[in-house]
Design an enzyme around this catalytic site. Structure first.
Site, PDB file in Angstrom:
ATOM      1  N   SER A  59       0.784  -1.244   0.000  1.00 26.53           N
ATOM      2  CA  SER A  59       0.000   0.000   0.000  1.00 26.53           C
ATOM      3  C   SER A  59       0.812   1.288   0.000  1.00 26.53           C
ATOM      4  O   SER A  59       0.226   2.365  -0.174  1.00 26.53           O
ATOM      5  CB  SER A  59      -0.958   0.020   1.198  1.00 26.53           C
ATOM      6  OG  SER A  59      -2.090  -0.781   0.932  1.00 26.53           O
ATOM      7  N   LYS A  97       0.262   3.729  -2.820  1.00 27.72           N
ATOM      8  CA  LYS A  97      -0.770   4.766  -2.825  1.00 27.72           C
ATOM      9  C   LYS A  97      -0.161   6.170  -2.827  1.00 27.72           C
ATOM     10  O   LYS A  97      -0.805   7.126  -3.264  1.00 27.72           O
ATOM     11  CB  LYS A  97      -1.697   4.595  -1.632  1.00 27.72           C
ATOM     12  CG  LYS A  97      -2.589   3.348  -1.705  1.00 27.72           C
ATOM     13  CD  LYS A  97      -3.481   3.242  -0.490  1.00 27.72           C
ATOM     14  CE  LYS A  97      -4.539   2.147  -0.656  1.00 27.72           C
ATOM     15  NZ  LYS A  97      -4.019   0.789  -0.455  1.00 27.72           N
ATOM     16  N   SER A 154      -6.094   3.684   4.220  1.00 28.06           N
ATOM     17  CA  SER A 154      -5.509   2.864   3.161  1.00 28.06           C
ATOM     18  C   SER A 154      -6.595   2.190   2.327  1.00 28.06           C
ATOM     19  O   SER A 154      -6.488   1.012   1.957  1.00 28.06           O
ATOM     20  CB  SER A 154      -4.564   1.807   3.741  1.00 28.06           C
ATOM     21  OG  SER A 154      -3.702   1.309   2.749  1.00 28.06           O
TER      22      SER A 154
END
Length: 385
Positions: A112, A115, A170
């Site tokens: 993640s 991102k 997230s």
């Protein structure tokens, strides 16, 4: 309207991050290459496929001392902490100096922390006040057990709501919506393409996005050095820092669904002095990943780590150890630099053709090129980049 609270003490630290092109270190400043100090997890990590090799020229981006798969620290610097992460970098975002790293340019799976690249690519493009509708396709390929903001099929949310859900929780669902909206006619793939364009602009050579959320995809990699470049780009934005430092936010209710309360899952905000924000990540392939930025005594350091295990310290504990080590170093203890992004080149002739039309462009060229016999002085034209 989205409501959110940010601690006043951290708001006072929100200043733009200057991008400084520092001179590369001389070879004498770097210690001989040695193995990275390693902490052994109680349970061995699962075997993963080897990543593709790195172009030798890309290994030297930022300085020759960074062209190593082992440890790069300044000669005479105290030993780096032992961590389970297979790659990490500590860098000063104000000066652009890289203070140390382990396998800084080696490809690793991002999870993640990818991102942040989505934010770097699309935050400049999207109006935070724009309200967009979530489509079934945004949610169709997401595991309900994965990290989600909680948007509703058919629900309408502002872009700012989605950035908060992306960075505070997230949210993989938020990532898909943002990528689709930011991708224009190409939809989600257009958003992923924009991420890869931004990686090239930042000169993050080992970074390739396959998904907007960081969920595993074919050929998706990054490096600890690349993540430091991406962190510099994102933390230079006031809106990004504000979202990252928001503790609690409320997303308005939708028909048939109550308001969503978002609570920031970056536990280092109130645990580590001077913390400006951070992003965690995890997949079974990537293991634990982390990008964080902290400020102390006028120094703003980023720590990026990939391939960490949950024990003995976990990614957050390893980030704390590396930040403490970095802040204890002299600002001159550099082994390389964070390179500056490529400048966007704009063709004036292309602007004439696309912006005014071919006929008008030709007419203008003829007018400009026609000599003026009565004009005795030369006129100088200047342009601003």
């Amino acid at each position: 309207m989205t409501t959110f609270r940010v601690a006043a003490a951290t708001l006072s630290a929100m200043v733009a991050v200057p991008v400084v092109a520092a001179a590369p270190p001389t070879p004498a400043t770097a210690a001989p290459s040695v193995p990275c100090p390693k902490a052994q997890p109680p349970v061995p990590p699962p075997a993963t496929p080897p990543p593709p090799p790195v172009d030798p020229a890309h290994r030297k981006v930022g300085g020759d001392a960074l062209a190593t798969s082992e440890l790069a620290i300044h000669e005479g610097a105290p030993s780096a902490p032992a961590v389970t992460a297979t790659a990490w970098v500590v860098a000063d975002l104000n000066s652009g100096e890289v203070l140390g790293g382990c396998a800084p340019h080696e490809r690793r799976t991002p999870a993640s922390v990818q991102k942040l690249l989505l934010a770097a690519a699309l935050m400049p493009r999207l109006d935070p006040k724009q309200v967009v509708e979530v489509k079934r396709e945004d949610l169709a390929d997401l595991d309900p057990a994965s990290s989600l903001m909680g948007v509703l099929d058919g629900g309408r949310y502002s872009i700012e709501n989605l950035w908060l859900g992306l960075l505070m929780k997230s949210g993989n669902d938020a990532a898909n919506v943002l990528a689709r909206v930011g991708g224009g006619e190409k939809g989600r793939q257009g958003g992923v393409d924009a991420m890869n364009d931004e990686a090239r602009r930042l000169r993050a050579n080992q970074t390739h996005a396959a998904t907007p959320s960081g969920l595993d995809g074919p050929g998706q990699y990054t490096s600890a050095y690349d993540l430091a470049l991406i962190a510099r780009a994102t933390f230079a934005r006031e809106d990004f820092r504000r979202y990252m430092q928001t503790r609690v936010a409320e997303v308005p209710a939708q028909p048939g669904k109550p308001a969503i309360e978002l609570i920031n899952d970056n536990t280092l905000l109130d645990r580590y002095p001077g913390m400006l924000g951070g992003k965690t990540g995890f997949t079974s392939l990537a293991r634990q990943t982390y990008v964080g930025v902290a400020e102390r005594d006028g120094r703003r350091l980023t720590v990026t780590l990939l391939g960490a295990e949950t024990a003995p310290l976990g990614s957050l504990g390893e980030a704390i150890a590396l930040l403490d080590w970095g802040f204890a170093l002299s600002p001159d203890a550099s082994v390389g630099t964070l390179v500056t992004p490529e400048k966007e080149k704009k063709s004036s002739s292309l602007w004439l053709v696309t912006g005014l039309g071919l006929g008008v462009a030709v007419a203008l060229v003829l007018v400009v090129s026609t000599p003026r016999r009565r004009h005795t002085g030369a006129r100088r034209e200047t342009s601003q980049q």
